[in-house]
Scaffold this active site. Structure first.
Site, mmCIF file in Angstrom:
data_model
loop_
_atom_site.group_PDB
_atom_site.id
_atom_site.type_symbol
_atom_site.label_atom_id
_atom_site.label_comp_id
_atom_site.label_asym_id
_atom_site.label_seq_id
_atom_site.Cartn_x
_atom_site.Cartn_y
_atom_site.Cartn_z
ATOM 1 N N LYS A 22 7.147 9.485 0.244
ATOM 2 C CA LYS A 22 6.186 8.369 0.220
ATOM 3 C C LYS A 22 6.530 7.392 -0.900
ATOM 4 C CE LYS A 22 2.170 8.942 -2.063
ATOM 5 N NZ LYS A 22 1.781 7.953 -3.094
ATOM 6 N N ASN A 23 6.782 7.934 -2.096
ATOM 7 C CA ASN A 23 6.956 7.048 -3.250
ATOM 8 C C ASN A 23 8.319 6.363 -3.280
ATOM 9 O OD1 ASN A 23 4.378 7.598 -3.957
ATOM 10 N ND2 ASN A 23 4.865 8.978 -5.653
ATOM 11 N N CYS A 115 -7.903 3.534 -11.140
ATOM 12 C CA CYS A 115 -8.167 4.500 -10.083
ATOM 13 C C CYS A 115 -8.561 5.803 -10.728
ATOM 14 C CB CYS A 115 -6.978 4.636 -9.132
ATOM 15 S SG CYS A 115 -5.629 5.549 -9.826
ATOM 16 N N ARG A 120 -4.222 2.716 -15.182
ATOM 17 C CA ARG A 120 -3.109 2.156 -14.414
ATOM 18 C C ARG A 120 -2.919 0.641 -14.595
ATOM 19 N NH1 ARG A 120 -2.183 5.414 -9.003
ATOM 20 N NH2 ARG A 120 -0.067 5.078 -9.659
ATOM 21 N N PRO A 121 -2.629 0.227 -15.837
ATOM 22 C CA PRO A 121 -2.382 -1.192 -16.088
ATOM 23 C C PRO A 121 -1.036 -1.640 -15.509
ATOM 24 C CG PRO A 121 -1.899 0.101 -18.049
ATOM 25 C CD PRO A 121 -2.443 1.072 -17.019
ATOM 26 N N LEU A 124 3.386 -3.812 -18.189
ATOM 27 C CA LEU A 124 4.849 -3.726 -18.310
ATOM 28 C C LEU A 124 5.537 -4.486 -17.168
ATOM 29 C CD1 LEU A 124 5.071 0.051 -19.291
ATOM 30 C CD2 LEU A 124 5.447 -1.907 -20.817
ATOM 31 N N ASP A 306 2.861 14.478 -10.601
ATOM 32 C CA ASP A 306 2.393 14.621 -9.217
ATOM 33 C C ASP A 306 2.386 16.076 -8.740
ATOM 34 O OD1 ASP A 306 2.009 11.918 -9.086
ATOM 35 O OD2 ASP A 306 3.846 11.478 -7.982
ATOM 36 N N ARG A 398 -3.072 10.327 2.774
ATOM 37 C CA ARG A 398 -2.325 9.194 2.211
ATOM 38 C C ARG A 398 -0.894 9.598 1.894
ATOM 39 N NH1 ARG A 398 -4.865 6.508 -2.792
ATOM 40 N NH2 ARG A 398 -2.827 5.576 -2.508
HETATM 41 N N1 EPU Z 1 1.800 2.111 -17.441
HETATM 42 C C1 EPU Z 1 1.489 1.169 -18.366
HETATM 43 N N2 EPU Z 1 1.738 -0.145 -18.055
HETATM 44 C C2 EPU Z 1 2.298 -0.517 -16.888
HETATM 45 C C3 EPU Z 1 2.615 0.469 -15.931
HETATM 46 C C4 EPU Z 1 2.351 1.794 -16.244
HETATM 47 O O1 EPU Z 1 0.974 1.460 -19.443
HETATM 48 O O2 EPU Z 1 2.504 -1.710 -16.679
HETATM 49 C C5 EPU Z 1 1.525 3.534 -17.740
HETATM 50 C C6 EPU Z 1 0.572 4.183 -16.741
HETATM 51 O O3 EPU Z 1 -0.777 3.925 -17.071
HETATM 52 C C7 EPU Z 1 0.949 5.624 -16.852
HETATM 53 C C8 EPU Z 1 2.465 5.566 -17.096
HETATM 54 O O4 EPU Z 1 2.721 4.243 -17.582
HETATM 55 O O5 EPU Z 1 0.339 6.165 -18.004
HETATM 56 C C9 EPU Z 1 3.338 5.849 -15.908
HETATM 57 O O6 EPU Z 1 2.920 5.073 -14.804
HETATM 58 P P1 EPU Z 1 3.938 4.519 -13.723
HETATM 59 O O7 EPU Z 1 3.956 3.035 -13.818
HETATM 60 O O8 EPU Z 1 5.238 5.221 -13.833
HETATM 61 O O9 EPU Z 1 3.200 4.938 -12.386
HETATM 62 P P2 EPU Z 1 3.305 4.153 -11.011
HETATM 63 O O10 EPU Z 1 4.667 3.589 -10.911
HETATM 64 O O11 EPU Z 1 2.161 3.248 -10.863
HETATM 65 C C10 EPU Z 1 4.260 6.088 -9.536
HETATM 66 C C11 EPU Z 1 3.812 6.888 -8.354
HETATM 67 C C12 EPU Z 1 2.711 7.852 -8.773
HETATM 68 C C13 EPU Z 1 3.268 8.752 -9.876
HETATM 69 C C14 EPU Z 1 3.775 7.895 -11.035
HETATM 70 C C15 EPU Z 1 4.417 8.703 -12.148
HETATM 71 C C16 EPU Z 1 4.155 5.414 -6.453
HETATM 72 C C17 EPU Z 1 3.569 4.636 -5.354
HETATM 73 N N3 EPU Z 1 3.319 5.996 -7.302
HETATM 74 O O12 EPU Z 1 3.137 5.333 -9.969
HETATM 75 O O13 EPU Z 1 2.426 8.641 -7.626
HETATM 76 O O14 EPU Z 1 2.267 9.628 -10.336
HETATM 77 O O15 EPU Z 1 4.751 6.952 -10.557
HETATM 78 O O16 EPU Z 1 5.467 9.457 -11.678
HETATM 79 O O17 EPU Z 1 5.370 5.552 -6.558
HETATM 80 C C18 EPU Z 1 1.119 10.000 -6.223
HETATM 81 O O18 EPU Z 1 2.030 9.958 -5.383
HETATM 82 O O19 EPU Z 1 0.150 10.805 -6.116
HETATM 83 C C19 EPU Z 1 1.150 9.095 -7.376
HETATM 84 C C20 EPU Z 1 0.076 8.799 -8.102
#
Ligand code: EPU
Length: 419
Positions: A22-23, A115, A120-121, A124, A306, A398
């Site tokens: 999925k991811n 969420c 989830r900001p 970055l 995850d 999902r």
């Molecule tokens: N973060 C920031 N600023 C940003 C982006 C992220 O501070 O601009 C922080 C987040 O708050 C978190 C950390 O950085 O503390 C890591 O977040 P990341 O951005 O890596 O998460 P994501 O890319 O939004 C993806 C997966 C998630 C998975 C995470 C971590 C997808 C669609 N989602 O999310 O998957 O947990 O990476 O590996 O790829 C799931 O499948 O259940 C799921 C939540």
């Protein structure tokens, strides 16, 4: 709303084939917006999230169909606007920003909001777009990124919890069509980022270093259509390996890549669940007693956040104390109070959950709060005695393709019912 009714206590036995990731699929689907030529993506898991991403592509002006695991997209002409209803339903939809900005030099997307697993900001992501030369404005819940042209530069993407997966994907996608060379430092190393880079390179991008903390993207003038097959879902595979251990069964997991699962396999071995490689398959089996293990979630190649919830269900069955520390998302412990309803003894202390394992689990009605928490409750229900009703399994749908059917094929007594 639908629920799962599980009659627990049956060891899982047999073979299960893992679906596409999925991811990995979500950002790859978004990447098809970077070209006006047709793209074909295979092994796309049929889930509510991928169906929703297909709809988003359609709403942006592309023709997109997802049938039998194959997505066909033709984004001949697209617009640059995604409204609140599209983004709020799936946080992953934020990864359309990079392709829109790369191709149209403008993206106006609703801010995703928080969420259940944390704030989830996207600071970055925005920092990266800005470094490429985009002007960012935030107004009335929408973020707009626009530029006359994007220019390659060096971008440090590390954040408070380490690298960002979708942030890396977004900047990588935008930078493919920037002028000059972009270097992302502290890039996410997840296999899903590597898969995206491979698809982008097949479209004519020039990306090297994906899978390492430094990714170099040399901008090109145009990308063309391409075909791609999505990698297998390492989180789904981990979920089935853990379910085999939790039920004291023996399950052959087919189609997954063991090299993507090293941290999970290592912890499972420590816990008394062996995962043996047999050709392209993995065989998970538990013979003796489970042992408690301490786990800290980390960016890849560390233990994945995850899989934290599913592993907690396993540790609830292991006599002794396990400490599970969540370092990626601050409030990803919603499953703890639901596991307690089944009889688990778990206390939360800051970012750690202290699991006093080995208490008998007994079936009860429980509520799924997010995708991976749902999987944890299903695993606990499979191991518990009596009947467990997991409510709100739309969360599970999902991210897991036909989990109930796959479990039934392994001998589980699980059925889907209306709540
Ligand atoms: N973060 C920031 N600023 C940003 C982006 C992220 O501070 O601009 C922080 C987040 O708050 C978190 C950390 O950085 O503390 C890591 O977040 P990341 O951005 O890596 O998460 P994501 O890319 O939004 C993806 C997966 C998630 C998975 C995470 C971590 C997808 C669609 N989602 O999310 O998957 O947990 O990476 O590996 O790829 C799931 O499948 O259940 C799921 C939540």
């Amino acid at each position: 709303m639908e629920s799962f009714l599980i009659k627990g206590g049956v060891p899982l036995h047999g073979e299960v084939t893992i679906s596409g990731s999925k991811n990995a699929a979500l950002p790859i689907m978004a990447a098809t917006l970077l070209t006006d030529e047709p793209c074909v993506i295979r092994r796309v898991p049929e889930l509510s999230d991928t169906r929703f991403m297909t709809q988003i592509l359609g709403s942006l002006g592309a023709t997109a169909t997802l049938e039998n695991g194959t997505l066909t997209v033709h984004a001949k002409k697209i617009n640059d606007y995604a409204d609140y209803d599209l983004v709020r339903k799936m946080r992953g939809s934020v990864c359309i920003m990079g392709p829109l900005l790369g191709r149209l030099k403008r993206a106006q997307v609703s801010l995703p909001g928080g969420c259940i697993i944390g704030a989830r900001p996207i600071n970055l992501h925005l920092k990266g777009f800005q470094a490429l030369g985009a002007k960012i404005t935030i107004d009335a819940g929408y973020v707009t990124a626009s530029a006359k042209q994007l220019t390659g530069t060096s971008i440090f993407l590390g954040g408070r919890a380490g690298p960002t997966v979708l942030g890396t994907a977004n900047i990588m996608m935008a930078a493919t069509l920037a002028q000059g060379i972009t270097v992302i430092e502290s890039a996410a190393c997840e296999p899903e980022v590597v898969d995206l880079a491979q698809f982008l390179n097949a479209m004519g991008a020039n990306i090297v270093g994906a899978g390492s903390p430094t990714i170099t993207i040399t901008g090109v003038a145009k990308l063309h259509g391409a075909e791609h097959e999505v990698i297998p879902d390492r989180i789904e595979a981990a979920t089935f390996l853990i379910a085999a251990g939790a039920t004291k069964g023996e399950v052959t997991v087919k189609g997954a890549r063991a090299e993507h699962l090293r941290a999970v396999i290592d912890k499972l071995a420590e816990a008394g669940v062996s995962v043996e490689r047999s050709g392209a398959n993995m065989i998970a089996r538990r013979k003796g007693k489970l042992k408690p293990v301490d786990i800290t979630t980390l960016p890849y190649s560390g233990f994945p956040t995850d899989v934290q919830a599913q592993m907690m269900s396993l540790m609830a069955l292991a006599p002794g104390i396990s400490i599970i520390t969540e370092r990626i998302f601050e409030s990803r412990f919603m499953h703890v109070s639901e596991l307690a309803r089944l009889g688990a003894d778990i206390e939360i202390e800051g970012p750690s959950a202290i699991v006093k394992g080995g208490k008998p689990l007994n079936g009860a009605p429980v509520m799924a709060s997010d995708l991976r928490a749902s999987a944890a409750l299903v695993i606990a229900g499979l191991a518990a005695s009596g009947e467990t009703q997991v409510n709100r399994i739309y969360h599970l749908d999902r991210g897991y393709e036909q989990m109930d059917a796959k479990l039934r094929a392994l001998g589980a007594r699980i059925r889907r019912v209306e709540e």
